[in-house]
Write a protein that holds these residues in place. Structure first.
Motif, PDB file in Angstrom:
ATOM      1  N   PHE A  99       0.820  -1.210   0.000  1.00  0.00           N
ATOM      2  CA  PHE A  99       0.000   0.000   0.000  1.00  0.00           C
ATOM      3  C   PHE A  99       0.856   1.263   0.000  1.00  0.00           C
ATOM      4  O   PHE A  99       2.006   1.257   0.430  1.00  0.00           O
ATOM      5  N   ASP A 100       0.258   2.359  -0.487  1.00  0.00           N
ATOM      6  CA  ASP A 100       0.878   3.668  -0.350  1.00  0.00           C
ATOM      7  C   ASP A 100       0.762   4.097   1.113  1.00  0.00           C
ATOM      8  O   ASP A 100      -0.192   3.740   1.799  1.00  0.00           O
ATOM      9  N   ALA A 101       1.716   4.899   1.573  1.00  0.00           N
ATOM     10  CA  ALA A 101       1.830   5.178   3.004  1.00  0.00           C
ATOM     11  C   ALA A 101       0.858   6.233   3.522  1.00  0.00           C
ATOM     12  O   ALA A 101       0.855   6.511   4.711  1.00  0.00           O
ATOM     13  N   ASP A 102       0.028   6.831   2.664  1.00  0.00           N
ATOM     14  CA  ASP A 102      -0.933   7.814   3.166  1.00  0.00           C
ATOM     15  C   ASP A 102      -2.134   7.107   3.788  1.00  0.00           C
ATOM     16  O   ASP A 102      -2.307   5.898   3.676  1.00  0.00           O
ATOM     17  N   GLU A 130      10.088   5.024   3.495  1.00  0.00           N
ATOM     18  CA  GLU A 130      10.295   6.427   3.122  1.00  0.00           C
ATOM     19  C   GLU A 130       9.039   7.100   2.578  1.00  0.00           C
ATOM     20  O   GLU A 130       9.121   8.156   1.945  1.00  0.00           O
ATOM     21  N   GLY A 131       7.875   6.497   2.810  1.00  0.00           N
ATOM     22  CA  GLY A 131       6.635   7.115   2.359  1.00  0.00           C
ATOM     23  C   GLY A 131       6.447   7.159   0.861  1.00  0.00           C
ATOM     24  O   GLY A 131       5.602   7.896   0.349  1.00  0.00           O
ATOM     25  N   LYS A 132       7.231   6.372   0.134  1.00  0.00           N
ATOM     26  CA  LYS A 132       7.132   6.362  -1.323  1.00  0.00           C
ATOM     27  C   LYS A 132       6.106   5.326  -1.781  1.00  0.00           C
ATOM     28  O   LYS A 132       5.741   4.423  -1.031  1.00  0.00           O
ATOM     29  N   ASP A 133       5.646   5.461  -3.027  1.00  0.00           N
ATOM     30  CA  ASP A 133       4.840   4.381  -3.582  1.00  0.00           C
ATOM     31  C   ASP A 133       5.795   3.392  -4.261  1.00  0.00           C
ATOM     32  O   ASP A 133       6.971   3.697  -4.484  1.00  0.00           O
ATOM     33  N   PRO A 134       5.326   2.183  -4.589  1.00  0.00           N
ATOM     34  CA  PRO A 134       6.233   1.157  -5.135  1.00  0.00           C
ATOM     35  C   PRO A 134       6.976   1.611  -6.401  1.00  0.00           C
ATOM     36  O   PRO A 134       8.159   1.296  -6.569  1.00  0.00           O
ATOM     37  N   ASP A 135       6.290   2.334  -7.277  1.00  0.00           N
ATOM     38  CA  ASP A 135       6.904   2.818  -8.516  1.00  0.00           C
ATOM     39  C   ASP A 135       8.116   3.696  -8.192  1.00  0.00           C
ATOM     40  O   ASP A 135       9.227   3.476  -8.704  1.00  0.00           O
ATOM     41  N   GLU A 136       7.922   4.692  -7.323  1.00  0.00           N
ATOM     42  CA  GLU A 136       9.015   5.596  -6.949  1.00  0.00           C
ATOM     43  C   GLU A 136      10.151   4.833  -6.274  1.00  0.00           C
ATOM     44  O   GLU A 136      11.328   5.050  -6.582  1.00  0.00           O
ATOM     45  N   TYR A 137       9.799   3.945  -5.359  1.00  0.00           N
ATOM     46  CA  TYR A 137      10.824   3.256  -4.578  1.00  0.00           C
ATOM     47  C   TYR A 137      11.659   2.322  -5.442  1.00  0.00           C
ATOM     48  O   TYR A 137      12.887   2.249  -5.297  1.00  0.00           O
ATOM     49  N   LEU A 138      10.998   1.600  -6.340  1.00  0.00           N
ATOM     50  CA  LEU A 138      11.740   0.691  -7.217  1.00  0.00           C
ATOM     51  C   LEU A 138      12.739   1.442  -8.081  1.00  0.00           C
ATOM     52  O   LEU A 138      13.885   1.007  -8.248  1.00  0.00           O
ATOM     53  N   HIS A 139      12.331   2.575  -8.635  1.00  0.00           N
ATOM     54  CA  HIS A 139      13.245   3.334  -9.483  1.00  0.00           C
ATOM     55  C   HIS A 139      14.360   4.008  -8.682  1.00  0.00           C
ATOM     56  O   HIS A 139      15.461   4.224  -9.202  1.00  0.00           O
ATOM     57  N   ALA A 140      14.088   4.311  -7.405  1.00  0.00           N
ATOM     58  CA  ALA A 140      15.100   4.971  -6.577  1.00  0.00           C
ATOM     59  C   ALA A 140      16.065   3.978  -5.943  1.00  0.00           C
ATOM     60  O   ALA A 140      17.273   4.225  -5.852  1.00  0.00           O
TER      61      ALA A 140
END
Length: 223
Positions: A99-102, A130-140
Motif C-alpha cells: 500500500f501507499d503510506a498515506d 520512506e513514504g514512497k509508492d512502489p513505482d518511486e521506490y523501485l526506481h530509486a
C-alpha cells in the motif's frame, strides 16, 4: 482479462487532475470489479509461487514487472472486490498487499485485505519505506531493496492491531483495549479458518494484556 484478451482501455493522469484513473465504460464485456490489471502477464509467476502481489495502480504494476517482480497486479482504480479476491484465489493461495503510506492507502489496504481473507486467502500487508509508492521506490532503490521491504510484511491481524493501538494514548485504558479488541475481532471473524482465528485471538490477548477467554466471549457476542 486473465486470459490476455483486450476488454477495455484505462489510463492514469501523470500530473494533478481528476479523475486520477479513467477506464472504458462498464459493458457486458468489461466490469472493473472483475478485472485485475497485469494479472494475465503475471499468471505464470503467480501460479508457480502461489503468491500474488497486489498494488494500488497501473504505474506500480508496470514498474514491478520492469524490475522482475512479475506476480504484481492491481485493481482498476477501485477498491478490491470479492470478485477480485475470488479471481486471485484461482491462481494463488497467498496475497501480499503493498500500500501507499498515506491514510487513504492504509485504509484501502485493510479493506482489501479483509475481503481477501474472507475468501480464504492468506493475507500479508507490506509498507513501502520512506513514504514512497512502489513505482518511486523501485526506481530509486531497486528490486533488492524493495524485496527486503516485502519480507517485512505482517499478517492483517497484526497490522490492524498495531494501527489501532498507535491511535490510542499509552498506557492503554480499559476502554481503549475494548475498542481495539472489538475492531480486531471483527476482522478475525472474516477468516474461514478456525485454527488461524484461535491463534490470532491468543496473540491479541497477549498484545492487549487481557484474558483470552474474555476475547472469545466478546467474539461470540459479535458473531
Amino acid at each position: 482479462d486473465a486470459k490476455g484478451a483486450v476488454v477495455a482501455f484505462g489510463g492514469r493522469t501523470l500530473g494533478d487532475g481528476e479523475p486520477k484513473y479513467l477506464n472504458s465504460p462498464e459493458s457486458p464485456l468489461f466490469s472493473k470489479s472483475r478485472v485485475l490489471y497485469g494479472l494475465s502477464q503475471g499468471i505464470a509467476a503467480i501460479r508457480k509461487s502461489r503468491r500474488a502481489m497486489l498494488m494500488e495502480g497501473y504505474m506500480d504494476v508496470i514498474a514491478s514487472h520492469q524490475f522482475g517482480l512479475t506476480n504484481a497486479c492491481a485493481p482498476l482504480g477501485t477498491a478490491l472486490t470479492p470478485d477480485h479476491a475470488a479471481l486471485l484465489g484461482r491462481y494463488a493461495s497467498d496475497v501480499v498487499i503493498v500500500f501507499d503510506a498515506d491514510n487513504a492507502g492504509i485504509n484501502a489496504a485493510v479493506r482489501g485485505a479483509e475481503i481477501a481473507l474472507a475468501k480464504g486467502l492468506g493475507v500479508r500487508i507490506a509498507s513501502v519505506p520512506e513514504g514512497k509508492d512502489p513505482d518511486e521506490y523501485l526506481h530509486a532503490k531497486g528490486a533488492a531493496s524493495f524485496e527486503a521491504a516485502l519480507a517485512q510484511a505482517v499478517d492483517l491481524v497484526e497490522f490492524k492491531t498495531e494501527l489501532l493501538v498507535k491511535k490510542e494514548s499509552f498506557p492503554l485504558s480499559p476502554e481503549a483495549k475494548s475498542s481495539v479488541a472489538k475492531q480486531v475481532l471483527a476482522t478475525i471473524e472474516q477468516s474461514p479458518d478456525e485454527v488461524l482465528k484461535a491463534e490470532w485471538i491468543r496473540r491479541l490477548a497477549q498484545r492487549l494484556g487481557v484474558p483470552e477467554h474474555a476475547l472469545r466471549k466478546q467474539g461470540e457476542k459479535s458473531a
